[in-house]
Design a protein around this motif. Sequence first.
Motif, PDB file in Angstrom:
ATOM      1  N   MET A   1       2.709  -9.505  -2.144  1.00  0.00           N
ATOM      2  CA  MET A   1       3.389  -8.270  -1.788  1.00  0.00           C
ATOM      3  C   MET A   1       2.430  -7.087  -1.855  1.00  0.00           C
ATOM      4  SD  MET A   1       6.059  -6.699  -0.701  1.00  0.00           S
ATOM      5  CE  MET A   1       7.555  -7.598  -0.873  1.00  0.00           C
ATOM      6  N   SER A   2       1.504  -7.095  -2.813  1.00  0.00           N
ATOM      7  CA  SER A   2       0.595  -5.954  -2.927  1.00  0.00           C
ATOM      8  C   SER A   2      -0.302  -5.827  -1.698  1.00  0.00           C
ATOM      9  CB  SER A   2      -0.240  -6.041  -4.199  1.00  0.00           C
ATOM     10  OG  SER A   2      -1.101  -7.157  -4.158  1.00  0.00           O
ATOM     11  N   ILE A   3      -0.676  -6.952  -1.087  1.00  0.00           N
ATOM     12  CA  ILE A   3      -1.479  -6.890   0.149  1.00  0.00           C
ATOM     13  C   ILE A   3      -0.654  -6.263   1.258  1.00  0.00           C
ATOM     14  CG2 ILE A   3      -2.609  -8.288   1.927  1.00  0.00           C
ATOM     15  CD1 ILE A   3      -3.384 -10.235  -0.347  1.00  0.00           C
ATOM     16  N   TYR A   4       0.616  -6.647   1.348  1.00  0.00           N
ATOM     17  CA  TYR A   4       1.506  -6.073   2.354  1.00  0.00           C
ATOM     18  C   TYR A   4       1.604  -4.561   2.181  1.00  0.00           C
ATOM     19  CZ  TYR A   4       5.775  -4.903   4.874  1.00  0.00           C
ATOM     20  OH  TYR A   4       6.680  -4.313   5.717  1.00  0.00           O
ATOM     21  N   LEU A   5       1.800  -4.104   0.949  1.00  0.00           N
ATOM     22  CA  LEU A   5       1.905  -2.669   0.683  1.00  0.00           C
ATOM     23  C   LEU A   5       0.609  -1.946   1.036  1.00  0.00           C
ATOM     24  CD1 LEU A   5       3.890  -2.573  -2.669  1.00  0.00           C
ATOM     25  CD2 LEU A   5       4.707  -2.023  -0.379  1.00  0.00           C
ATOM     26  N   LYS A   6      -0.512  -2.509   0.654  1.00  0.00           N
ATOM     27  CA  LYS A   6      -1.803  -1.882   0.975  1.00  0.00           C
ATOM     28  C   LYS A   6      -1.985  -1.749   2.479  1.00  0.00           C
ATOM     29  CE  LYS A   6      -4.296  -3.225  -3.161  1.00  0.00           C
ATOM     30  NZ  LYS A   6      -5.358  -4.038  -3.749  1.00  0.00           N
ATOM     31  N   GLU A   7      -1.638  -2.798   3.217  1.00  0.00           N
ATOM     32  CA  GLU A   7      -1.775  -2.754   4.673  1.00  0.00           C
ATOM     33  C   GLU A   7      -0.828  -1.718   5.289  1.00  0.00           C
ATOM     34  OE1 GLU A   7      -1.106  -6.789   5.887  1.00  0.00           O
ATOM     35  OE2 GLU A   7      -3.110  -7.429   5.270  1.00  0.00           O
ATOM     36  N   CYS A   8       0.393  -1.665   4.804  1.00  0.00           N
ATOM     37  CA  CYS A   8       1.386  -0.729   5.354  1.00  0.00           C
ATOM     38  C   CYS A   8       1.030   0.726   5.058  1.00  0.00           C
ATOM     39  CB  CYS A   8       2.770  -1.021   4.785  1.00  0.00           C
ATOM     40  SG  CYS A   8       3.543  -2.496   5.436  1.00  0.00           S
ATOM     41  N   LEU A   9       0.484   0.962   3.888  1.00  0.00           N
ATOM     42  CA  LEU A   9       0.282   2.338   3.429  1.00  0.00           C
ATOM     43  C   LEU A   9      -1.155   2.838   3.583  1.00  0.00           C
ATOM     44  CD1 LEU A   9       2.495   2.119   0.222  1.00  0.00           C
ATOM     45  CD2 LEU A   9       3.143   2.858   2.520  1.00  0.00           C
ATOM     46  N   ILE A  10      -1.972   2.102   4.290  1.00  0.00           N
ATOM     47  CA  ILE A  10      -3.386   2.452   4.410  1.00  0.00           C
ATOM     48  C   ILE A  10      -3.615   3.834   5.010  1.00  0.00           C
ATOM     49  CG2 ILE A  10      -3.764   1.356   6.655  1.00  0.00           C
ATOM     50  CD1 ILE A  10      -6.441   0.404   4.768  1.00  0.00           C
ATOM     51  N   ASN A  11      -2.736   4.276   5.907  1.00  0.00           N
ATOM     52  CA  ASN A  11      -2.922   5.566   6.578  1.00  0.00           C
ATOM     53  C   ASN A  11      -2.178   6.724   5.909  1.00  0.00           C
ATOM     54  OD1 ASN A  11      -4.641   4.570   8.630  1.00  0.00           O
ATOM     55  ND2 ASN A  11      -2.863   3.719   9.679  1.00  0.00           N
ATOM     56  N   ILE A  12      -1.524   6.467   4.787  1.00  0.00           N
ATOM     57  CA  ILE A  12      -0.806   7.521   4.075  1.00  0.00           C
ATOM     58  C   ILE A  12      -1.814   8.308   3.235  1.00  0.00           C
ATOM     59  CG2 ILE A  12       0.999   8.061   2.386  1.00  0.00           C
ATOM     60  CD1 ILE A  12       2.055   6.938   5.052  1.00  0.00           C
ATOM     61  N   LYS A  13      -1.909   9.578   3.529  1.00  0.00           N
ATOM     62  CA  LYS A  13      -2.840  10.472   2.827  1.00  0.00           C
ATOM     63  C   LYS A  13      -2.126  11.141   1.654  1.00  0.00           C
ATOM     64  CE  LYS A  13      -5.902   9.711   6.019  1.00  0.00           C
ATOM     65  NZ  LYS A  13      -6.515   8.418   5.889  1.00  0.00           N
ATOM     66  N   PRO A  14      -2.873  11.650   0.676  1.00  0.00           N
ATOM     67  CA  PRO A  14      -2.240  12.394  -0.434  1.00  0.00           C
ATOM     68  C   PRO A  14      -1.339  13.510   0.107  1.00  0.00           C
ATOM     69  CG  PRO A  14      -4.539  11.999  -0.916  1.00  0.00           C
ATOM     70  CD  PRO A  14      -4.328  11.576   0.519  1.00  0.00           C
ATOM     71  N   LYS A  93      11.478  24.124 -10.225  1.00  0.00           N
ATOM     72  CA  LYS A  93      10.817  23.286  -9.228  1.00  0.00           C
ATOM     73  C   LYS A  93       9.682  22.513  -9.900  1.00  0.00           C
ATOM     74  CE  LYS A  93      10.402  24.735  -5.048  1.00  0.00           C
ATOM     75  NZ  LYS A  93       9.996  25.453  -3.839  1.00  0.00           N
ATOM     76  N   ILE A  94       9.621  21.233  -9.614  1.00  0.00           N
ATOM     77  CA  ILE A  94       8.567  20.361 -10.109  1.00  0.00           C
ATOM     78  C   ILE A  94       7.687  20.002  -8.920  1.00  0.00           C
ATOM     79  CG2 ILE A  94       8.050  18.133 -11.171  1.00  0.00           C
ATOM     80  CD1 ILE A  94      10.956  18.289 -12.349  1.00  0.00           C
ATOM     81  N   SER A  95       6.385  20.226  -9.049  1.00  0.00           N
ATOM     82  CA  SER A  95       5.450  19.915  -7.967  1.00  0.00           C
ATOM     83  C   SER A  95       4.360  18.986  -8.472  1.00  0.00           C
ATOM     84  CB  SER A  95       4.783  21.187  -7.444  1.00  0.00           C
ATOM     85  OG  SER A  95       5.730  22.049  -6.885  1.00  0.00           O
ATOM     86  N   THR A  96       3.951  18.071  -7.598  1.00  0.00           N
ATOM     87  CA  THR A  96       2.858  17.169  -7.934  1.00  0.00           C
ATOM     88  C   THR A  96       2.155  16.732  -6.654  1.00  0.00           C
ATOM     89  OG1 THR A  96       2.244  15.214  -9.218  1.00  0.00           O
ATOM     90  CG2 THR A  96       4.222  15.036  -7.862  1.00  0.00           C
ATOM     91  N   LEU A  97       0.929  16.285  -6.811  1.00  0.00           N
ATOM     92  CA  LEU A  97       0.177  15.725  -5.697  1.00  0.00           C
ATOM     93  C   LEU A  97       0.239  14.221  -5.812  1.00  0.00           C
ATOM     94  CD1 LEU A  97      -1.788  16.022  -3.283  1.00  0.00           C
ATOM     95  CD2 LEU A  97      -3.655  16.038  -4.959  1.00  0.00           C
ATOM     96  N   VAL A  98       0.809  13.585  -4.808  1.00  0.00           N
ATOM     97  CA  VAL A  98       0.897  12.114  -4.788  1.00  0.00           C
ATOM     98  C   VAL A  98      -0.379  11.599  -4.132  1.00  0.00           C
ATOM     99  CG1 VAL A  98       2.184  10.130  -3.936  1.00  0.00           C
ATOM    100  CG2 VAL A  98       3.398  12.203  -4.629  1.00  0.00           C
ATOM    101  N   LYS A  99      -1.187  10.891  -4.922  1.00  0.00           N
ATOM    102  CA  LYS A  99      -2.481  10.426  -4.425  1.00  0.00           C
ATOM    103  C   LYS A  99      -2.527   8.904  -4.264  1.00  0.00           C
ATOM    104  CE  LYS A  99      -4.727  12.634  -7.725  1.00  0.00           C
ATOM    105  NZ  LYS A  99      -5.803  13.184  -8.565  1.00  0.00           N
ATOM    106  N   LYS A 100      -1.686   8.185  -5.008  1.00  0.00           N
ATOM    107  CA  LYS A 100      -1.742   6.732  -4.933  1.00  0.00           C
ATOM    108  C   LYS A 100      -0.423   6.138  -5.392  1.00  0.00           C
ATOM    109  CE  LYS A 100      -3.618   5.889  -9.527  1.00  0.00           C
ATOM    110  NZ  LYS A 100      -4.644   5.175 -10.294  1.00  0.00           N
ATOM    111  N   TYR A 101      -0.255   4.882  -5.084  1.00  0.00           N
ATOM    112  CA  TYR A 101       0.887   4.120  -5.580  1.00  0.00           C
ATOM    113  C   TYR A 101       0.328   3.031  -6.487  1.00  0.00           C
ATOM    114  CZ  TYR A 101      -0.563   0.654  -2.171  1.00  0.00           C
ATOM    115  OH  TYR A 101      -1.299  -0.252  -1.476  1.00  0.00           O
ATOM    116  N   GLN A 102       1.158   2.549  -7.377  1.00  0.00           N
ATOM    117  CA  GLN A 102       0.710   1.512  -8.304  1.00  0.00           C
ATOM    118  C   GLN A 102       1.795   0.475  -8.469  1.00  0.00           C
ATOM    119  OE1 GLN A 102      -0.732   3.063 -11.973  1.00  0.00           O
ATOM    120  NE2 GLN A 102      -0.976   1.065 -12.910  1.00  0.00           N
ATOM    121  N   LEU A 103       1.440  -0.767  -8.352  1.00  0.00           N
ATOM    122  CA  LEU A 103       2.368  -1.866  -8.572  1.00  0.00           C
ATOM    123  C   LEU A 103       2.250  -2.332 -10.013  1.00  0.00           C
ATOM    124  CD1 LEU A 103       1.696  -3.938  -5.372  1.00  0.00           C
ATOM    125  CD2 LEU A 103       3.583  -2.408  -5.802  1.00  0.00           C
TER     126      LEU A 103
END
Length: 104
Positions: A1-14, A93-103
């Motif tokens: 599943m982690s390979i699938y997620l990496k492939e799907c989300l490769i173009n998602i920028k922070p 208001k809560i603000s954050t920079l989303v830079k990565k996902y983690q399984l």
Amino acid sequence: MSIYLKECLINIKPFILELQGFSKLKDSYGNYLFLNIVSGSDIIKSIHNILYKGTLKQFKPENDYVPHMTVGKLSSIKLLDEAFEYVNGCNEKISTLVKKYQLK
């Protein structure tokens, strides 16, 4: 599943994610308290749509996806209403920079 997620989300920028205010949902799955997303929801919707196009297509929910952060699942409608009433005045208001996902 982690390979699938990496492939799907490769173009998602922070991206910036901002959350503010609360909402509640009562449905057949339970009684939920949500923290609302006020900025970044378009990117989260895009991620959702990307993930459910491929391998997970058969699991795509029928209803429209509304980005949110689940704060709690309460055991009764009464507790949900009490929790919502308690946090409803909080409007910070809560603000954050989303830079990565983690399984995990």
